[in-house]
Structures are given as C-alpha cells and as structure tokens.
Scaffold this active site. Structure first.
Site, short mmCIF file in Angstrom:
data_model
loop_
_atom_site.label_atom_id
_atom_site.label_comp_id
_atom_site.label_asym_id
_atom_site.label_seq_id
_atom_site.Cartn_x
_atom_site.Cartn_y
_atom_site.Cartn_z
N PHE A 111 -12.21 -1.99 -8.82
CA PHE A 111 -11.12 -2.95 -8.99
C PHE A 111 -11.54 -4.12 -9.84
CE2 PHE A 111 -10.37 -0.94 -4.79
CZ PHE A 111 -9.34 -0.12 -5.24
N GLU A 162 -2.92 4.01 -11.45
CA GLU A 162 -3.26 2.60 -11.77
C GLU A 162 -2.94 2.21 -13.22
OE1 GLU A 162 -3.64 1.10 -9.18
OE2 GLU A 162 -4.71 2.40 -7.80
N TRP A 220 -11.01 -7.25 -9.72
CA TRP A 220 -11.50 -8.49 -9.12
C TRP A 220 -12.96 -8.37 -8.68
CZ3 TRP A 220 -7.28 -5.77 -7.36
CH2 TRP A 220 -7.44 -5.05 -6.18
N THR A 233 -0.81 5.25 -4.59
CA THR A 233 -1.67 6.39 -4.91
C THR A 233 -1.48 7.51 -3.88
OG1 THR A 233 -3.26 4.97 -6.03
CG2 THR A 233 -4.07 7.10 -5.29
N LYS A 255 0.83 -1.20 0.00
CA LYS A 255 0.00 0.00 0.00
C LYS A 255 0.87 1.25 0.00
CE LYS A 255 -2.93 2.51 3.23
NZ LYS A 255 -3.45 3.48 2.26
P1 ATP Z 1 -3.12 3.67 -1.49
O1 ATP Z 1 -4.21 4.24 -2.37
O2 ATP Z 1 -3.62 3.46 -0.12
O3 ATP Z 1 -1.85 4.45 -1.57
P2 ATP Z 1 -2.12 1.76 -3.39
O4 ATP Z 1 -2.38 2.78 -4.43
O5 ATP Z 1 -0.70 1.41 -3.14
O6 ATP Z 1 -2.81 2.21 -2.02
P3 ATP Z 1 -3.66 -0.10 -4.96
O7 ATP Z 1 -2.85 -1.07 -5.70
O8 ATP Z 1 -4.21 1.06 -5.70
O9 ATP Z 1 -2.87 0.41 -3.67
O10 ATP Z 1 -4.80 -0.89 -4.23
C1 ATP Z 1 -5.91 -0.24 -3.72
C2 ATP Z 1 -6.32 -0.78 -2.40
O11 ATP Z 1 -5.78 -2.05 -2.11
C3 ATP Z 1 -5.92 0.13 -1.25
O12 ATP Z 1 -7.07 0.39 -0.53
C4 ATP Z 1 -4.95 -0.64 -0.44
O13 ATP Z 1 -5.08 -0.48 0.95
C5 ATP Z 1 -5.23 -2.05 -0.82
N1 ATP Z 1 -3.95 -2.75 -0.78
C6 ATP Z 1 -2.78 -2.29 -1.21
N2 ATP Z 1 -1.79 -3.18 -0.95
C7 ATP Z 1 -2.38 -4.22 -0.36
C8 ATP Z 1 -1.92 -5.47 0.17
N3 ATP Z 1 -0.64 -5.80 0.10
N4 ATP Z 1 -2.85 -6.31 0.71
C9 ATP Z 1 -4.13 -5.98 0.76
N5 ATP Z 1 -4.61 -4.82 0.28
C10 ATP Z 1 -3.77 -3.96 -0.25
MG MG Z 2 -3.56 2.93 -6.06
#
Ligand code: ATP
Ligand code: MG
Length: 187
Positions: A82, A119, A84, A31, A28
């Site tokens: 998302f 993304e 999924w 973003t 996480k």
């Molecule tokens: P954020 O928006 O909090 O910075 P991100 O952009 O790194 O997260 P994304 O790939 O956009 O993460 O995924 C979106 C969501 O999936 C976020 O709500 C985040 O908390 C969750 N998420 C990210 N990494 C993980 C993980 N390793 N396990 C479970 N959920 C995750």
């Molecule tokens: Mg993100």
C-alpha cells in the site's frame, strides 16, 4: 462436477456484450467481490486473469489458492503494497507500469473472458497511470470481454466510461477500533 463444453457454449463469446465494471468506495469488499465474480465466471468454464497493481509482497489467501487452483484463473501481483507504507512514488510507479504492461497485453491478446484490474482505480486517481492510456485499451478490447476495475477513488472519467459502478461505503471497520488485519479477512 465437470462443466461440459455445451454449458460453456450457453454463453458463447459471439453473443456476449462485454462490460466494464467498477467496484470503488472506501468500504471493504472490492477485491473480495471481484474474486466472487471470478468464482462465478469460472463456473461457466471461463478463463479469468487478475492483475493486482499494488499488492506485491503481500501473501494473500487468494494468491495461495490460485497457484494450485484446478481452473483457468491466474493472479499476477505487482508493487510494494500500500502506498501509505512505501510513500516512494517512483518506485511504486515502476511496479504499476510493469503491471500495466502485462494487463495491456492480456486485454489485447483476448485469451481471457474476464480480466480484473485490481486497485487500478486508486492507481489512476494518484496519476500513476493516465486514464487515456487505459481507456484506449479498454475501448479497443474484444467486444465480448468483461473487464473489472477495483480500487478506491475511481476518477470521474472511469465512472463515466463504465457500464456498472458499485460504491462500497464503509459504515464500520474493525481498524477503527484498533483491531489489526487478519488472515482470511484482510489477506
Ligand atoms: P478486500 O480486499 O477485503 O475486499 P478492498 O479491496 O475493498 O478490501 P482495499 O481498498 O483494497 O479494500 O484496501 C485493502 C485493505 O484495507 C483491506 O485489508 C481492507 O480490510 C482495508 N480496508 C478497506 N476499507 C477500509 C476502511 N474503511 N477502513 C480501514 N481499512 C479498510
Ligand atoms: Mg482491494
């Protein structure tokens, strides 16, 4: 505190080396780190434009804030959320193409100092968009423009092309213990 035009001119476009930055990885923070960079850029009176490729129906804190933020910061979100959740490739692809049409126009217009394609790495890795298409537009962008690409699974070609790549690596996440996403943290 107002930023004077003189301070903006400390970083004129003519002396900038525009970078391609990538935040990827399974942890996480991608973003939210992009939003942090936007915050920094706005401090210098830059104009920031963020296109979110996969976040359509999710109301997020950043989107709420951006609608009445007194700074040149726009967020435009597309898609169903998302993958999924939807698992509908064609529908999702339509949202992605709409997002890309806007992103391409914004990059070509050259009105913004920092453009964030949120993304897009994930989108490229799942072949919703071709890297050649995106790479070509990045290659022909204004020389001073910074572009940040976020998302899991950045393809090798993206990593090779970028000037900066940071991988967020998950060590622990509350989802692992069944804690659901919360306001202010996940959205
Ligand atoms: P954020 O928006 O909090 O910075 P991100 O952009 O790194 O997260 P994304 O790939 O956009 O993460 O995924 C979106 C969501 O999936 C976020 O709500 C985040 O908390 C969750 N998420 C990210 N990494 C993980 C993980 N390793 N396990 C479970 N959920 C995750
Ligand atoms: Mg993100």
């Amino acid at each position: 505190m107002n930023i004077s035009p003189q301070e903006y001119s400390l970083s004129p476009r003519s002396s900038r080396k525009g970078l391609v930055l990538v935040y990827t990885g399974n942890g996480k923070g991608k973003t939210t780190a992009a939003l942090g960079l936007a915050f920094r850029a706005l401090g210098w009176n830059w104009s920031v434009f963020m296109v979110q490729f996969l976040k359509g129906k999710w109301n997020t804190g950043e989107r709420i804030l951006a609608t009445h933020f007194p700074f040149p910061f726009e967020i435009h979100s597309f898609g169903e959320g998302f993958t999924w959740e939807t698992r509908d490739f064609e529908r999702e692809r339509a949202g992605v193409l709409e997002a890309w049409t806007l992103a391409e126009q914004v990059i070509r217009n050259g009105d913004h100092d920092l453009v964030i394609l949120d993304e897009i790495n994930y989108v490229l890795s799942r072949n919703y968009l071709e890297w050649n298409t995106v790479g070509n537009v990045l290659h022909n962008r204004p020389t001073w423009m910074h572009v940040l690409l976020t998302g899991q699974d950045a393809p090798k070609a993206v990593i090779e092309y970028a000037d900066l790549v940071t991988e967020m690596r998950s060590i622990k996440h509350p989802f692992d213990t069944g804690i659901k996403g919360q306001h202010g943290i996940e959205f």
